[in-house]
Write a protein that holds these residues in place. Structure first.
Motif, PDB file in Angstrom:
ATOM      1  N   ILE A   1      11.129 -12.280   4.974  1.00  0.00           N
ATOM      2  CA  ILE A   1      12.338 -11.901   4.401  1.00  0.00           C
ATOM      3  C   ILE A   1      12.901 -10.771   3.601  1.00  0.00           C
ATOM      4  O   ILE A   1      13.840 -10.346   3.524  1.00  0.00           O
ATOM      5  N   PHE A   2      11.473  -9.809   3.812  1.00  0.00           N
ATOM      6  CA  PHE A   2      11.760  -8.545   3.189  1.00  0.00           C
ATOM      7  C   PHE A   2      11.922  -7.447   4.152  1.00  0.00           C
ATOM      8  O   PHE A   2      11.455  -7.337   5.436  1.00  0.00           O
ATOM      9  N   ARG A   3      12.865  -6.298   3.923  1.00  0.00           N
ATOM     10  CA  ARG A   3      12.911  -5.433   4.844  1.00  0.00           C
ATOM     11  C   ARG A   3      11.254  -4.524   4.731  1.00  0.00           C
ATOM     12  O   ARG A   3      10.871  -3.978   5.857  1.00  0.00           O
ATOM     13  N   ASN A   4      10.700  -4.308   3.563  1.00  0.00           N
ATOM     14  CA  ASN A   4       9.547  -3.871   3.713  1.00  0.00           C
ATOM     15  C   ASN A   4       8.714  -4.440   2.214  1.00  0.00           C
ATOM     16  O   ASN A   4       9.005  -4.046   1.227  1.00  0.00           O
ATOM     17  N   LEU A   5       7.795  -5.610   2.537  1.00  0.00           N
ATOM     18  CA  LEU A   5       7.287  -6.028   1.443  1.00  0.00           C
ATOM     19  C   LEU A   5       6.186  -5.098   0.417  1.00  0.00           C
ATOM     20  O   LEU A   5       6.388  -5.415  -0.649  1.00  0.00           O
ATOM     21  N   SER A   6       5.804  -4.203   1.295  1.00  0.00           N
ATOM     22  CA  SER A   6       4.862  -3.033   0.379  1.00  0.00           C
ATOM     23  C   SER A   6       5.742  -2.303  -0.428  1.00  0.00           C
ATOM     24  O   SER A   6       5.341  -2.190  -1.797  1.00  0.00           O
ATOM     25  N   THR A   7       7.097  -2.056   0.091  1.00  0.00           N
ATOM     26  CA  THR A   7       7.985  -1.079  -0.902  1.00  0.00           C
ATOM     27  C   THR A   7       8.415  -1.837  -2.101  1.00  0.00           C
ATOM     28  O   THR A   7       8.200  -1.814  -3.079  1.00  0.00           O
ATOM     29  N   PHE A   8       9.064  -3.126  -1.843  1.00  0.00           N
ATOM     30  CA  PHE A   8       9.443  -4.014  -2.879  1.00  0.00           C
ATOM     31  C   PHE A   8       8.518  -4.405  -3.888  1.00  0.00           C
ATOM     32  O   PHE A   8       8.812  -4.490  -4.919  1.00  0.00           O
TER      33      PHE A   8
END
Length: 559
Positions: free
Chosen positions: A213-220
């Protein structure tokens, strides 16, 4: 014959010279936006910040007209107990503002039903902005300076969700706020945070976060962690109720009120030392601004804009922080429909968290934030019930019900109402206790149509998430909430307004496997849209704050 200069002529010239010098000095201060420029300017201005003593709340029904019948419970989602008791504060005496009973702010009698549909005559004078420009042609709202018109990137007449994705990515590479006029340690902290986010360690899985559901889990995740470790917010204490510091906690515009309530009580992020602050919060309520100052039937709301202008002048005159960045490190949270127009001139450089996140009304990718429109029926229980039928027990293909706000919904009903048993498309449903009929339809439908009303936003988007009914967003140019963080195409469907006649064909073309995946992800994204009296990790309060923090980090510059 020589020319004789009389004494009174010399005196006149000296007087004119002194006036010219004084005027030049004032213009110089204004041009440079020095901290005391607004104080000097105020000497020549009669505009003042209205005080609580001079403010009078208008009848709530007048606000309903002013808001084009959307206030406190759009369409079929008005609290039944509120209608009986006569007002949205009646169920929550513990949060009713003190000014409601104050002799300093007399209130006219409250209408028992503040969601009544206005008549066609009322509508003609209710500042309808279906065409985006029903205000007076000479209004300053429509005369926005070029530098304040938003993203420099070209935007087509209809901006698709894929085009929004591109604009967002480009904005991170191109959009920068105004360079600070003098350096501060917080500038370096923001740049360091940006570097750490850009070089975030790879996170493939997290027990509390669902990667798809995230664009980029690592970044978030890295950005969220840095927010918790670093972010400090200064909340301005100046300004009188009811417009300042008065959270409105029920209805479809409750997001702004709940954020105000929670941030002003916060101990973790809020600092009393403004020199340590990365962000500055302007705690005004766009709902109370309209309720307090808008004159029902008026063809203009210039006085609302002037109030905010005077408020900013007061802040800039009293504190140096606004002038350091031109307001770029300041933010506002506003859900009422008119907020974009009210704030796009004098607060144009601020980070604006807006429910009415419209690409065509000045929303700036990389700076502004799309605020979830979360309908709160009871302040004592802001989240309410969640969930719905299992995917196999959802017997209706698509559901919509609501008042015929704007141009789009009449088209939707004309095309589909009473035409197909799989498509349950209604106008306003009859009232039911707790709006059970409306909610049950959502809980038993596969897809819930989120058709725009007067503006691009609708509380149905979040309601569909609550009831695990896949949202079908039919609203061209609407930027969905937390757009910089969430991958909306992983749990929602976007249909262009022109494709309403093909609605059923489009929905039936979605494979069952794809639908089940969409519905599964709705359950995972719910936690990010829930209000709690005491905020918890990753809830909507923290998600709003994170989006504001994230945009500030990626737009910050140094001297």
């Amino acid at each position: 014959m020589g020319i004789t200069i009389l004494p009174f002529q010399m005196a006149t010239k000296r007087f004119l010279l002194l006036i010219s010098i004084a005027f030049a000095v004032i213009l110089g201060f204004q041009y440079l936006e020095l901290p005391y420029s607004n104080i000097l300017f105020s000497l020549f201005s009669t505009n003042k910040i209205p005080t609580s003593e001079s403010s009078t709340l208008q009848d709530e029904h007048a606000l309903d007209v002013a808001n084009k019948t959307r206030m406190s419970g759009e369409e079929n989602i008005t609290s039944n107990s509120e209608q009986k008791s006569g007002g949205p504060y009646a169920n929550s005496p513990e949060i009713a503002p003190a000014y409601l009973n104050s002799p300093l702010s007399p209130i006219t009698k409250v209408s028992p039903d503040i969601t009544t549909m206005v008549s066609s005559n009322d509508y003609n004078v209710s500042l309808s902005r279906n065409d985006g420009n029903a205000l007076d042609k000479n209004s300053s709202i429509n005369s926005v300076p070029k530098e304040n018109q938003g993203s420099p990137l070209p935007v087509s007449d209809v901006t698709t969700i894929s085009e929004m994705n591109k604009l967002l990515l480009q904005s991170h590479a191109s959009y920068r706020s105004m360079r600070p006029r003098w350096s501060s340690a917080v500038d370096q902290e923001l740049l360091q945070a940006r570097s750490k986010i850009e070089n975030a360690p790879i996170v493939e899985n997290d027990p509390n976060l669902y990667a798809p559901i995230f664009r980029n889990l690592s970044t978030f995740k890295r950005s969220y962690e840095l927010m918790e470790e670093t972010l400090k917010v200064y909340v301005y204490r100046e300004g009188d109720k009811p417009i300042l510091h008065s959270p409105y906690l029920v209805g479809v515009y409750a997001s702004e009120g709940w954020f105000m309530k929670l941030i002003e009580a916060d101990k973790r992020f809020v600092t009393e030392d403004p020199k340590m602050a990365h962000l500055f919060y302007l705690p005004f309520s766009s709902v109370m601004l309209v309720k307090t100052l808008y004159v029902p039937g008026s063809p203009s709301y210039e006085n609302l804009i002037q109030y905010l202008h005077d408020y900013v002048d007061m802040i800039a005159g009293k504190h140096p922080f606004w002038n350091r960045t031109g307001g770029a490190d300041h933010f506002l949270v506003a859900c009422q429909d008119w907020a974009p127009s009210e704030t796009k001139v004098h607060m144009a450089k601020c980070i604006r968290a807006l429910c009415n996140a419209d690409v065509k009304n000045g929303f700036v990718f990389g700076k502004d934030v799309s605020l979830p429109e979360t309908h709160v029926r009871y302040a004592g229980n802001p989240t309410g019930e969640l969930g719905g039928n299992s995917a196999s027990n959802r017997t209706t293909l698509a559901f919509f019900a609501g008042k015929l706000h704007g141009y789009l919904r009449p088209i939707l009903l004309q095309q589909w109402a009473n035409k197909d048993p799989d498509m349950k498309i209604f106008g306003k449903l009859p009232k039911s206790k707790g709006n059970k009929d409306y909610i049950n339809h959502m809980k038993s439908s596969k897809y819930c149509l989120c058709a725009k009303g007067f503006e691009v936003n609708s509380p149905r988007v979040v309601e569909a998430i609550f009831y695990e009914c896949v949202p079908v967003i039919i609203s061209d140019n609407f930027v969905p909430p937390f757009f910089e963080t969430l991958n909306w195409e992983s749990f929602a469907i976007f249909i262009m307004e022109k494709d309403i006649p093909n609605l059923k064909v489009i929905l039936l073309s979605i494979p069952e496997k794809r639908y089940l995946l969409l519905q599964k992800r709705l359950k995972q994204v719910q936690q990010h849209f829930l209000w709690h009296k005491n905020p918890i990790k990753y809830d909507v309060f923290h998600m709003i704050l994170h989006s504001i923090w994230y945009n500030r980090v990626f737009s910050a510059t140094t001297t």
